[in-house]
Scaffold this motif. Structure first.
Motif, mmCIF file in Angstrom:
data_model
loop_
_atom_site.group_PDB
_atom_site.id
_atom_site.type_symbol
_atom_site.label_atom_id
_atom_site.label_comp_id
_atom_site.label_asym_id
_atom_site.label_seq_id
_atom_site.Cartn_x
_atom_site.Cartn_y
_atom_site.Cartn_z
ATOM 1 N N TYR A 155 6.657 -4.134 10.009
ATOM 2 C CA TYR A 155 5.517 -4.874 10.317
ATOM 3 C C TYR A 155 5.865 -6.237 11.107
ATOM 4 O O TYR A 155 6.816 -6.874 10.862
ATOM 5 C CB TYR A 155 4.625 -5.399 9.268
ATOM 6 N N ARG A 211 -5.453 -4.138 5.279
ATOM 7 C CA ARG A 211 -6.513 -4.641 5.928
ATOM 8 C C ARG A 211 -5.951 -5.653 7.053
ATOM 9 O O ARG A 211 -6.515 -5.734 7.960
ATOM 10 C CB ARG A 211 -7.070 -5.939 4.881
ATOM 11 N N LEU A 212 -4.837 -6.085 6.963
ATOM 12 C CA LEU A 212 -4.230 -7.037 8.383
ATOM 13 C C LEU A 212 -4.121 -6.121 9.486
ATOM 14 O O LEU A 212 -4.247 -6.357 10.639
ATOM 15 C CB LEU A 212 -2.884 -7.702 7.795
ATOM 16 N N LEU A 213 -3.463 -4.941 9.221
ATOM 17 C CA LEU A 213 -3.389 -3.939 10.225
ATOM 18 C C LEU A 213 -4.850 -3.708 10.971
ATOM 19 O O LEU A 213 -4.876 -3.741 12.233
ATOM 20 C CB LEU A 213 -2.977 -2.863 9.807
ATOM 21 N N LYS A 214 -5.853 -3.295 9.974
ATOM 22 C CA LYS A 214 -7.120 -3.032 10.418
ATOM 23 C C LYS A 214 -7.538 -4.215 11.499
ATOM 24 O O LYS A 214 -8.383 -3.880 12.282
ATOM 25 C CB LYS A 214 -8.174 -2.570 9.451
ATOM 26 N N ALA A 215 -7.343 -5.486 10.956
ATOM 27 C CA ALA A 215 -8.050 -6.641 11.661
ATOM 28 C C ALA A 215 -7.145 -6.948 13.063
ATOM 29 O O ALA A 215 -7.489 -7.950 13.521
ATOM 30 C CB ALA A 215 -7.720 -8.020 10.539
ATOM 31 N N TYR A 228 0.306 -3.868 -0.216
ATOM 32 C CA TYR A 228 0.052 -2.737 0.447
ATOM 33 C C TYR A 228 -1.289 -2.903 0.848
ATOM 34 O O TYR A 228 -1.826 -2.357 2.259
ATOM 35 C CB TYR A 228 0.673 -1.639 0.038
ATOM 36 N N PRO A 229 -2.305 -2.918 0.137
ATOM 37 C CA PRO A 229 -3.717 -3.024 0.598
ATOM 38 C C PRO A 229 -3.951 -4.112 1.446
ATOM 39 O O PRO A 229 -4.547 -4.168 2.285
ATOM 40 C CB PRO A 229 -4.523 -2.977 -0.764
ATOM 41 N N LEU A 279 -3.999 -8.199 13.081
ATOM 42 C CA LEU A 279 -3.362 -9.573 13.008
ATOM 43 C C LEU A 279 -1.825 -9.094 13.004
ATOM 44 O O LEU A 279 -0.758 -9.768 13.253
ATOM 45 C CB LEU A 279 -3.685 -10.215 11.684
ATOM 46 N N GLU A 294 -2.881 -14.040 1.976
ATOM 47 C CA GLU A 294 -2.785 -13.627 3.308
ATOM 48 C C GLU A 294 -1.817 -14.494 4.267
ATOM 49 O O GLU A 294 -0.948 -14.007 5.155
ATOM 50 C CB GLU A 294 -4.165 -13.753 3.742
#
Lengths: 289, 111
Positions: free
Chosen positions: B79, B56-60, B51-52, B62, B16
């Motif tokens: 991004y 996750r970072l998008l949903k969070a 990509y996963p 960040l 991350e």
């Protein structure tokens, strides 16, 4: 929401680790890393950094509901049998679409959303074929417009109409006895009456049509809606495949691929079309065209 | 036999930060992130990991994404860090540097 389980408090992390050990303990070793990643993703979405062990219990309750019950009831709903994964939890549209369409995931064969064995991750196939990007949508089907769902319903509707037309036009000419089951070589090994075969195929087609109509008319819940539309296409596709296969008294090696293709094809086309529509909607939002 | 899984565990913890670090330098599109990360053999990152994680970072919240026209082909999804992502990057980087310095000191003292 957190981005790593490392952000949890030690108590919550210990609760997650304990649950994870329990949840993965009965899973085939080869599948554990992928399943663990899936659980980590879900828990990261559900937990916050100051989550308590009670919050962890609540967040994991529906992931492996059998683990919340007595030990004797475990392994009833999910696990592995003869090295094959199984999941007998009530199927949901969201789980179906997340399994069948996950372009970010590289693996083509993934544990089934419902049943025993593996499903084909059509999203991975589409990426490998260069038809779509792994990150085409921020969240699969979240941006797919209502109109795309209505258009997608034409796939199961057309298949259901073909099944009805088949029995309407050719019904009388069909023999009184039709194949009901085929061996691995595609030869019929069980038979049924024309009336029963017609009833079965029309019921399957009608179920697909009805599910498609419901999915087209509903609003919101992109992933669940896409999963229901894919299931509708699969049902109607299986009815169409049965019609064609029953038309031959001798069958042959073409029957198994026909059946698989007639289910997978419409499901893939449906999900691909919905995902492309979602991507196009994102592009229109950002590019203004 | 245990060496590879342990190394993988160490990598997992910094993936991350690697993505946030790349994006702190400016926006990038997906395959560009994959290419730049996979150019670091020690990280051993593939598209199947990146990509996963981006999802996750998008949903969070960040990172955020936006489609942009490309001069050489179809539009690309870029991004970039959000304000929360910049904070997370700084915090994770500080934590990483503290751990790295402590471990370096420990290993040097006992080598």
């Amino acid at each position: 929401m957190i981005t790593s389980l490392d952000h949890l408090t030690p108590a919550a992390r210990a609760a997650v680790d304990g649950w994870m050990d329990q949840a993965l303990g009965d899973v085939d070793a080869d599948l554990r890393p992928a399943l663990r990643d899936e659980y980590v993703t879900t828990l990261c979405e559900r937990l916050v950094d100051d989550a308590s062990p009670a919050d962890v219990a609540a967040a994991t309750a529906d992931l492996r509901p059998e683990l919340a019950g007595d030990p004797a009831s475990r392994e009833r709903l999910t696990g592995t049998i003869l090295g094959m994964p199984y999941d007998l939890r009530r199927p949901t549209g969201a789980r179906l679409s997340a399994t069948l369409w996950n372009p970010a995931e590289e693996r083509v064969l993934v544990p089934r959303a419902f049943g025993v064995g593996w499903d084909v991750n059509v999203g991975a196939l589409a990426v490998k074929a260069g038809l779509i990007e792994p990150d085409a949508e921020d969240e699969p089907f979240a941006s797919t417009p209502d109109g795309a769902f209505v258009r997608a319903a034409t796939v199961p509707a057309a298949l259901a109409a073909a099944v009805a037309a088949h029995y309407l036009v050719r019904g009388r000419a069909l023999p009184d006895r039709l194949p009901r089951h085929w061996g691995i070589d595609g030869r019929p090994d069980a038979w049924t009456s024309k009336r029963a075969a017609t009833g079965t195929d029309l019921t399957l087609a009608a179920a697909g049509l009805g599910l498609a109509a419901l999915a087209a008319r509903s609003r919101g819940g992109g992933a669940g809606r896409a999963g229901r539309m894919a299931a509708a296409s699969g049902l109607a596709g299986s009815a169409a495949a049965m019609c064609v296969a029953r038309s031959s008294e001798r069958g042959g090696a073409w029957v198994p691929p026909l059946v698989v293709g007639s289910i997978l094809g419409p499901v893939g086309v449906t999900l691909f079309g919905l995902a492309r529509a979602g991507r196009d909607a994102e592009r229109r939002r950002d590019l203004g065209r | 036999m245990d060496k590879e899984p342990r190394t993988a565990q160490i990598r997992k913890g910094v993936v991350e930060l690697a993505v946030l670090g790349l994006l702190s330098d400016g926006e990038r599109y997906g395959s560009q992130i994959v290419d730049e990360l996979s150019a670091q053999p020690a990280l051993a990152l593939t598209a199947g990991t990146v990509y996963p994680l981006l999802s996750r970072l998008l949903k969070a919240g960040l990172i955020e994404s936006t489609w942009r026209e490309s001069p050489v082909g179809p539009p690309r999804k870029y991004y970039r860090l959000t304000a929360a992502g910049r904070e997370a990057h700084l915090a994770q980087r500080a934590a990483w540097e503290a751990v790295r310095d402590a471990l370096d000191t420990l290993l040097q003292e006992h080598s």
